[in-house]
Design a protein around this motif. Sequence first.
Motif, PDB file in Angstrom:
ATOM      1  N   ILE A   6       4.587  -0.777   5.217  1.00  0.00           N
ATOM      2  CA  ILE A   6       5.983  -0.420   4.988  1.00  0.00           C
ATOM      3  C   ILE A   6       6.227   0.301   3.667  1.00  0.00           C
ATOM      4  O   ILE A   6       7.292   0.899   3.478  1.00  0.00           O
ATOM      5  CB  ILE A   6       6.874  -1.676   5.060  1.00  0.00           C
ATOM      6  CG1 ILE A   6       6.431  -2.720   4.028  1.00  0.00           C
ATOM      7  CG2 ILE A   6       6.846  -2.263   6.458  1.00  0.00           C
ATOM      8  CD1 ILE A   6       7.335  -3.937   3.961  1.00  0.00           C
ATOM      9  N   SER A   7       5.263   0.257   2.746  1.00  0.00           N
ATOM     10  CA  SER A   7       5.437   0.933   1.458  1.00  0.00           C
ATOM     11  C   SER A   7       4.674   2.251   1.380  1.00  0.00           C
ATOM     12  O   SER A   7       4.666   2.904   0.332  1.00  0.00           O
ATOM     13  CB  SER A   7       4.980   0.018   0.305  1.00  0.00           C
ATOM     14  OG  SER A   7       5.732  -1.165   0.269  1.00  0.00           O
ATOM     15  N   LEU A   8       4.052   2.656   2.482  1.00  0.00           N
ATOM     16  CA  LEU A   8       3.192   3.832   2.480  1.00  0.00           C
ATOM     17  C   LEU A   8       3.970   5.098   2.133  1.00  0.00           C
ATOM     18  O   LEU A   8       5.009   5.384   2.721  1.00  0.00           O
ATOM     19  CB  LEU A   8       2.535   3.986   3.859  1.00  0.00           C
ATOM     20  CG  LEU A   8       1.332   4.926   3.940  1.00  0.00           C
ATOM     21  CD1 LEU A   8       0.188   4.420   3.069  1.00  0.00           C
ATOM     22  CD2 LEU A   8       0.869   5.071   5.390  1.00  0.00           C
ATOM     23  N   GLN A   9       3.441   5.847   1.159  1.00  0.00           N
ATOM     24  CA  GLN A   9       4.074   7.089   0.717  1.00  0.00           C
ATOM     25  C   GLN A   9       3.228   8.323   1.004  1.00  0.00           C
ATOM     26  O   GLN A   9       3.756   9.400   1.258  1.00  0.00           O
ATOM     27  CB  GLN A   9       4.370   7.010  -0.782  1.00  0.00           C
ATOM     28  CG  GLN A   9       5.350   5.920  -1.156  1.00  0.00           C
ATOM     29  CD  GLN A   9       5.625   5.871  -2.645  1.00  0.00           C
ATOM     30  OE1 GLN A   9       5.319   6.803  -3.386  1.00  0.00           O
ATOM     31  NE2 GLN A   9       6.213   4.777  -3.112  1.00  0.00           N
ATOM     32  N   ASN A  10       1.903   8.161   0.941  1.00  0.00           N
ATOM     33  CA  ASN A  10       1.001   9.291   1.181  1.00  0.00           C
ATOM     34  C   ASN A  10      -0.143   8.841   2.071  1.00  0.00           C
ATOM     35  O   ASN A  10      -0.760   7.798   1.813  1.00  0.00           O
ATOM     36  CB  ASN A  10       0.420   9.806  -0.142  1.00  0.00           C
ATOM     37  CG  ASN A  10       1.490  10.271  -1.108  1.00  0.00           C
ATOM     38  OD1 ASN A  10       1.998  11.373  -1.015  1.00  0.00           O
ATOM     39  ND2 ASN A  10       1.848   9.399  -2.048  1.00  0.00           N
ATOM     40  N   MET A  11      -0.428   9.626   3.107  1.00  0.00           N
ATOM     41  CA  MET A  11      -1.541   9.266   3.969  1.00  0.00           C
ATOM     42  C   MET A  11      -2.258  10.514   4.485  1.00  0.00           C
ATOM     43  O   MET A  11      -1.663  11.572   4.678  1.00  0.00           O
ATOM     44  CB  MET A  11      -1.086   8.409   5.153  1.00  0.00           C
ATOM     45  CG  MET A  11      -0.289   9.137   6.217  1.00  0.00           C
ATOM     46  SD  MET A  11       0.022   8.067   7.666  1.00  0.00           S
ATOM     47  CE  MET A  11       0.914   9.208   8.743  1.00  0.00           C
ATOM     48  N   CYS A  12      -3.567  10.348   4.691  1.00  0.00           N
ATOM     49  CA  CYS A  12      -4.395  11.394   5.278  1.00  0.00           C
ATOM     50  C   CYS A  12      -5.179  10.741   6.408  1.00  0.00           C
ATOM     51  O   CYS A  12      -5.957   9.808   6.167  1.00  0.00           O
ATOM     52  CB  CYS A  12      -5.337  11.980   4.224  1.00  0.00           C
ATOM     53  SG  CYS A  12      -6.384  13.317   4.850  1.00  0.00           S
ATOM     54  N   LEU A  41       0.830  -1.207   0.000  1.00  0.00           N
ATOM     55  CA  LEU A  41       0.000   0.000   0.000  1.00  0.00           C
ATOM     56  C   LEU A  41       0.864   1.256   0.000  1.00  0.00           C
ATOM     57  O   LEU A  41       1.730   1.427   0.846  1.00  0.00           O
ATOM     58  CB  LEU A  41      -0.921   0.002   1.219  1.00  0.00           C
ATOM     59  CG  LEU A  41      -2.060   1.027   1.176  1.00  0.00           C
ATOM     60  CD1 LEU A  41      -3.076   0.656   0.106  1.00  0.00           C
ATOM     61  CD2 LEU A  41      -2.743   1.146   2.539  1.00  0.00           C
ATOM     62  N   GLU A  42       0.597   2.146  -0.960  1.00  0.00           N
ATOM     63  CA  GLU A  42       1.355   3.386  -1.099  1.00  0.00           C
ATOM     64  C   GLU A  42       0.525   4.613  -0.725  1.00  0.00           C
ATOM     65  O   GLU A  42       1.064   5.603  -0.240  1.00  0.00           O
ATOM     66  CB  GLU A  42       1.860   3.533  -2.536  1.00  0.00           C
ATOM     67  CG  GLU A  42       2.816   2.432  -2.969  1.00  0.00           C
ATOM     68  CD  GLU A  42       3.213   2.552  -4.424  1.00  0.00           C
ATOM     69  OE1 GLU A  42       2.818   3.552  -5.071  1.00  0.00           O
ATOM     70  OE2 GLU A  42       3.913   1.652  -4.932  1.00  0.00           O
ATOM     71  N   THR A  43      -0.788   4.579  -0.973  1.00  0.00           N
ATOM     72  CA  THR A  43      -1.672   5.706  -0.705  1.00  0.00           C
ATOM     73  C   THR A  43      -2.789   5.290   0.231  1.00  0.00           C
ATOM     74  O   THR A  43      -3.476   4.297  -0.018  1.00  0.00           O
ATOM     75  CB  THR A  43      -2.289   6.248  -2.012  1.00  0.00           C
ATOM     76  OG1 THR A  43      -1.254   6.578  -2.936  1.00  0.00           O
ATOM     77  CG2 THR A  43      -3.140   7.479  -1.736  1.00  0.00           C
ATOM     78  N   LEU A  44      -2.989   6.064   1.314  1.00  0.00           N
ATOM     79  CA  LEU A  44      -4.062   5.804   2.268  1.00  0.00           C
ATOM     80  C   LEU A  44      -4.787   7.121   2.544  1.00  0.00           C
ATOM     81  O   LEU A  44      -4.270   7.999   3.221  1.00  0.00           O
ATOM     82  CB  LEU A  44      -3.493   5.237   3.567  1.00  0.00           C
ATOM     83  CG  LEU A  44      -4.497   4.882   4.671  1.00  0.00           C
ATOM     84  CD1 LEU A  44      -5.510   3.874   4.163  1.00  0.00           C
ATOM     85  CD2 LEU A  44      -3.777   4.359   5.895  1.00  0.00           C
TER      86      LEU A  44
END
Length: 231
Positions: free
Chosen positions: A167-173, A147-150
Amino acid sequence: MTPDSNPSIDGLKEVRGLRSFIVLPKHYYPEPTMGFKESMVNFKMSQYLRIFVVEGCEFEGGKLPSKVGELIHLRYLSFRNSYVRELPKSICSLPYLQTLDLRVWYSVAIRLPNVICKMKRLKHLFLDPKIEVIGGGKLRLGGLQELETLDEISSETTCIADIPTLISLQNMCVSVHDVDVDNMSIVLNNKNSQLRESWLSVHSCDFSSEKGREVLNHGLMSPSLVSLEIW
């Protein structure tokens, strides 16, 4: 509202070999502008679909057809601004799905089975803070290592303790409500080296203690922090 009150699509159930199915409205407000019935699409015949986008539509009975789980080759699935009240459990049967957009019509709190954590190929997940988990509890996301975007979750409906496992998260809100400092540090002090941009909204969290101020200071120094709202 009823599906019969809006124009609908006919004839698509006979289409074979379709790779993309996209329905976009002329406008989203004040309400969905087109009806969508399960009988419109022969899901078995459309098993090679890669993209299934139905936005600004009103689903018959407010439910997504359970046969959507037969579209095993799907990569992209979106129901943005559509009238959908419930997602079937068969959604976890989409082994190659990479993008899931569940930002449904603003007046709807969509009910979800707690199976999204089983969608191991998921890269981009768009939610709404008003989601409800079928059977109770909070939505689990642990195990989504690709997952990269949440965007966008709330601590009231989603387990924020799962965030460090992404561990792959790049963008989150993330919107955080009424949690203690220890739980707040999970979000503010995320040490994920892949994280590039984070938008945080904090409601009713006490940072007045020494530990609270330390957590807040560390969070403000995060290179990924784009926006922090404290209410």
